[in-house]
Design an enzyme around this catalytic site. Structure first.
Site, PDB file in Angstrom:
ATOM      1  N   ALA A  66      -4.430  -1.099  -9.356  1.00  6.26           N
ATOM      2  CA  ALA A  66      -4.945  -0.568  -8.250  1.00  6.26           C
ATOM      3  C   ALA A  66      -5.798   0.593  -8.598  1.00  6.26           C
ATOM      4  O   ALA A  66      -5.590   1.215  -9.818  1.00  6.26           O
ATOM      5  CB  ALA A  66      -3.825  -0.078  -6.991  1.00  6.26           C
ATOM      6  N   GLY A 112      -1.103  -3.727  -9.168  1.00  5.39           N
ATOM      7  CA  GLY A 112      -1.230  -4.751  -7.944  1.00  5.39           C
ATOM      8  C   GLY A 112      -2.187  -5.918  -8.597  1.00  5.39           C
ATOM      9  O   GLY A 112      -2.166  -7.012  -7.763  1.00  5.39           O
ATOM     10  N   GLU A 115       0.712  -8.263  -8.859  1.00  5.73           N
ATOM     11  CA  GLU A 115       1.237  -8.803  -7.530  1.00  5.73           C
ATOM     12  C   GLU A 115       0.368  -9.699  -6.930  1.00  5.73           C
ATOM     13  O   GLU A 115       0.886 -10.553  -6.195  1.00  5.73           O
ATOM     14  CB  GLU A 115       1.551  -7.334  -6.786  1.00  5.73           C
ATOM     15  CG  GLU A 115       2.728  -6.371  -7.401  1.00  5.73           C
ATOM     16  CD  GLU A 115       2.552  -5.216  -6.771  1.00  5.73           C
ATOM     17  OE1 GLU A 115       3.644  -4.974  -6.046  1.00  5.73           O
ATOM     18  OE2 GLU A 115       1.505  -4.509  -6.723  1.00  5.73           O
ATOM     19  N   GLU A 135       3.873   0.808 -12.669  1.00  4.84           N
ATOM     20  CA  GLU A 135       3.878   2.041 -11.704  1.00  4.84           C
ATOM     21  C   GLU A 135       5.067   3.061 -11.755  1.00  4.84           C
ATOM     22  O   GLU A 135       4.529   4.241 -11.606  1.00  4.84           O
ATOM     23  CB  GLU A 135       4.259   1.214 -10.169  1.00  4.84           C
ATOM     24  CG  GLU A 135       3.357   0.470  -9.736  1.00  4.84           C
ATOM     25  CD  GLU A 135       3.217  -1.066 -10.040  1.00  4.84           C
ATOM     26  OE1 GLU A 135       2.276  -1.767  -9.444  1.00  4.84           O
ATOM     27  OE2 GLU A 135       3.825  -1.462 -11.207  1.00  4.84           O
TER      28      GLU A 135
END
Length: 260
Positions: A66, A112, A115, A135
């Site tokens: 991200a 992300g 994900e 993360e």
């Protein structure tokens, strides 16, 4: 439709969506997530699209994570809203599309990015792929479904280790874990993925959508996957695809599914 951060094109029944921010290693920001939602929605509603492939531009990254600069100063409520909106707009949305979605993971798929790949119905990796959820090294946890989808795919123990160590795994380990279905060379990744998409397109799109719904139901809280399967199985008998498929079988010919 014109996008700033992604590319979308359809050819021979396959819509390929490419995240196109190579200078940022295709990192996901709010605008890219919104554009991806629009592209997936358009492809899913396009009767000529039978399979969707999601990939990243360049050779280095599928999605390297991200865009941290967008949320580094967020409050508790803003952080919760970021995760909630992102899951609804993209990650859960992709997972529950009726059109099959294949992630062609080229290079880094981190945070992300992994994900997003896990939201696809299955994944194919290039030989240089690296995957992880880093993360906790930022004082965060995965917020776009990573703590739920990774254990479903690789098992609780392996997911715990990957998340707690913030470590990356390579394509071979991802294949061993069951995180990806196949490995292809960087040059052949898209053509290999298109080959599998071609096999999917021989079959009934109505039945495939029912299968996706039934499989997903088994992983939803409060849902009974067996009950969903029974319901979807019964509904298939009322479709034109069922009539064509069974008739073609009896006549010993190739089915030409109308998709209804």
């Amino acid at each position: 439709m014109t996008f700033q951060n992604i590319l979308s094109s359809r050819d021979n029944g396959i819509t390929t969506i490419t995240i196109n921010r190579p200078s940022k290693l295709n990192a996901l920001n709010k605008e890219t997530i919104k554009e991806l939602h629009k592209a997936f929605k358009t492809a899913d509603e396009d009767s000529k699209t039978k399979v969707i492939i999601i990939t990243g531009s360049g050779e280095k990254a599928f999605v390297a994570g991200a865009d941290i600069s967008e949320f580094s100063d967020f409050s508790v409520s803003e952080g919760g809203q970021l995760a909630s909106q992102g899951q609804a707009l993209l990650f859960d949305y992709v997972a529950n599309l009726s059109t099959p979605v294949i992630a062609a993971v080229n290079g880094f798929a981190l945070g992300g990015g992994l994900e997003l790949a896990m939201s696809a119905h299955f994944r194919i990796a290039s030989e240089n792929a690296k995957m992880g959820l880093p993360e906790v090294s930022l004082g965060l946890i995965p917020g776009y479904g990573g703590t739920q989808r990774l254990p479903q795919l690789v098992g609780k123990g392996r997911a715990m280790e990957m998340i707690m160590t913030a470590s990356m795994i390579d394509a071979n380990q991802a294949l061993q874990y069951g995180l990806v279905n196949h490995i292809a060379s960087q040059d052949e990744l898209i053509s290999f993925t298109e080959g599998i998409a071609g096999k999917i397109m021989r079959n009934s799109p109505v039945a495939i959508a029912a299968a996706i719904s039934s499989i997903n139901a088994g992983y939803e809280d409060g849902e009974n996957g067996f009950d969903t399967e029974i319901m979807e199985f019964g509904k298939c008998f009322g479709t034109a695809d069922f009539k064509e498929g069974t008739q073609a079988f009896l006549e010993k010919r190739k089915a030409n599914f109308p998709g209804k």
